[in-house]
Write a protein that holds these residues in place. Sequence first.
Motif, PDB file in Angstrom:
ATOM      1  N   HIS A   8       8.744  28.802 -20.254  1.00 48.16           N
ATOM      2  CA  HIS A   8       9.819  27.829 -20.075  1.00 48.16           C
ATOM      3  C   HIS A   8      10.231  27.268 -21.427  1.00 48.16           C
ATOM      4  CE1 HIS A   8       9.168  27.636 -15.716  1.00 48.16           C
ATOM      5  NE2 HIS A   8       7.878  27.548 -15.969  1.00 48.16           N
ATOM      6  N   THR A  11      12.426  20.145 -21.094  1.00 46.27           N
ATOM      7  CA  THR A  11      11.559  19.025 -20.726  1.00 46.27           C
ATOM      8  C   THR A  11      11.522  18.858 -19.214  1.00 46.27           C
ATOM      9  OG1 THR A  11      13.396  17.455 -20.931  1.00 46.27           O
ATOM     10  CG2 THR A  11      12.036  17.819 -22.884  1.00 46.27           C
ATOM     11  N   TRP A  12      10.493  18.118 -18.775  1.00 44.97           N
ATOM     12  CA  TRP A  12      10.308  17.850 -17.348  1.00 44.97           C
ATOM     13  C   TRP A  12       9.955  16.378 -17.189  1.00 44.97           C
ATOM     14  CZ3 TRP A  12      12.033  20.742 -13.655  1.00 44.97           C
ATOM     15  CH2 TRP A  12      11.603  20.563 -12.330  1.00 44.97           C
ATOM     16  N   PRO A  20       9.030  21.184 -26.693  1.00 44.93           N
ATOM     17  CA  PRO A  20       9.851  21.833 -25.666  1.00 44.93           C
ATOM     18  C   PRO A  20      10.867  22.840 -26.191  1.00 44.93           C
ATOM     19  CG  PRO A  20      10.723  19.657 -26.135  1.00 44.93           C
ATOM     20  CD  PRO A  20       9.485  19.802 -26.968  1.00 44.93           C
ATOM     21  N   SER A  40      12.547  30.522 -18.164  1.00 41.71           N
ATOM     22  CA  SER A  40      13.582  29.825 -17.405  1.00 41.71           C
ATOM     23  C   SER A  40      13.688  28.428 -18.006  1.00 41.71           C
ATOM     24  CB  SER A  40      13.244  29.750 -15.913  1.00 41.71           C
ATOM     25  OG  SER A  40      11.952  29.218 -15.692  1.00 41.71           O
ATOM     26  N   HIS A  41      14.893  27.940 -18.155  1.00 43.20           N
ATOM     27  CA  HIS A  41      15.090  26.611 -18.727  1.00 43.20           C
ATOM     28  C   HIS A  41      14.763  25.576 -17.663  1.00 43.20           C
ATOM     29  CE1 HIS A  41      16.699  23.312 -21.036  1.00 43.20           C
ATOM     30  NE2 HIS A  41      16.971  24.139 -22.046  1.00 43.20           N
ATOM     31  N   LEU A  42      14.031  24.535 -18.056  1.00 43.96           N
ATOM     32  CA  LEU A  42      13.609  23.534 -17.074  1.00 43.96           C
ATOM     33  C   LEU A  42      14.779  22.713 -16.544  1.00 43.96           C
ATOM     34  CD1 LEU A  42      10.208  22.481 -18.631  1.00 43.96           C
ATOM     35  CD2 LEU A  42      10.615  23.879 -16.595  1.00 43.96           C
ATOM     36  N   VAL A  45      15.611  24.771 -13.535  1.00 46.03           N
ATOM     37  CA  VAL A  45      14.662  24.569 -12.439  1.00 46.03           C
ATOM     38  C   VAL A  45      14.941  23.239 -11.752  1.00 46.03           C
ATOM     39  CG1 VAL A  45      12.225  24.342 -11.817  1.00 46.03           C
ATOM     40  CG2 VAL A  45      12.910  25.981 -13.585  1.00 46.03           C
ATOM     41  N   GLY A  46      15.362  22.249 -12.545  1.00 41.30           N
ATOM     42  CA  GLY A  46      15.631  20.925 -12.024  1.00 41.30           C
ATOM     43  C   GLY A  46      17.057  20.733 -11.540  1.00 41.30           C
ATOM     44  N   HIS A  95      11.941  28.620  -7.367  1.00 37.76           N
ATOM     45  CA  HIS A  95      10.910  27.573  -7.288  1.00 37.76           C
ATOM     46  C   HIS A  95      11.031  26.883  -5.929  1.00 37.76           C
ATOM     47  CE1 HIS A  95       7.862  24.807  -8.398  1.00 37.76           C
ATOM     48  NE2 HIS A  95       7.882  25.148  -9.669  1.00 37.76           N
ATOM     49  N   ASP A 202       2.853  30.104 -18.784  1.00 30.67           N
ATOM     50  CA  ASP A 202       3.489  28.848 -18.373  1.00 30.67           C
ATOM     51  C   ASP A 202       3.809  27.950 -19.559  1.00 30.67           C
ATOM     52  OD1 ASP A 202       4.713  27.570 -16.280  1.00 30.67           O
ATOM     53  OD2 ASP A 202       2.958  26.453 -15.618  1.00 30.67           O
ATOM     54  N   PHE A 205       4.939  24.346 -20.688  1.00 32.99           N
ATOM     55  CA  PHE A 205       4.109  23.410 -19.924  1.00 32.99           C
ATOM     56  C   PHE A 205       2.670  23.458 -20.426  1.00 32.99           C
ATOM     57  CE2 PHE A 205       7.165  23.311 -16.249  1.00 32.99           C
ATOM     58  CZ  PHE A 205       7.223  21.930 -16.130  1.00 32.99           C
TER      59      PHE A 205
END
Length: 260
Positions: A8, A11-12, A20, A40-42, A45-46, A95, A202, A205
């Motif tokens: 990834h 940021t998350w 990041p 995959s860019h977070l 995912v978000g 996800h 991962d 992360f």
Amino acid sequence: MILDAHGHVGTWPDFLIPHPAAEHLVAAMDRIGVTATGISHLLAVGPDAVRGNAMALEIAERFPGRFGVWQVFNPHHRTPLAREGVRGVWGVKLHPDVHQCRLDDPLYEPVWRSGLPVLAHGQTDSPWSDPAQFVTVAARHPHVPLLMGHTGLWPYGFGRAARLVADHPNVFLETCGSKMTGRWIARLAALAGAERVLFGSDACFLDLRTGYGRVALAPLDDADRALIQGGNLARLLGRALPDISDVTDLPGSPEKGNPA
């Protein structure tokens, strides 16, 4: 060749990620000798799959041959996907737990119809992504390569995940996660076959060095280790890796004396 199947950038909101940016990940890859990482860019995912996917593709363009992109598909927004052959694209990232949509839900049908490899978060006992749902999808779409991210995530489910997918050769067990160990990687190879296990870290992360160390020090013979750390993914992706042969003389590569 070392290929990281699961990475990834970005940021998350509820997870500390000290580094990041793609530049930090490339530096870690160089130090270890990792040829390429699938990201995959977070952001994708978000909250914004379209913008996040575009940012991931831009990163792959800036670092030729170092990143492949897993385009995130949000089933509720029916995210448009680039088709096979688009430079930098490795496949699709799902996800189900973040999007709260079961992996076997019909909302994912556009993904299976695309024919692209799919990396999906897998989490034992999750209502959204339990390994049993991978079996359902694999049986419906036997020609779609399906990577089970984290191999079910929890150690009590690793063996079950491997046994569940044993009769579905299109499902691959991806090893990233803070609970994974080198011994478990060797057990997965014994249960499912080394040709069905893929190295993933991962990052960003989790620490890329730790993730790869599990594979580098796992009790495997050299042939099985070579399959897991990159050979299997290279075969699976095939034409999606046109730039890899151009990535030579990495600072951390075995040719430079790295024991990995």
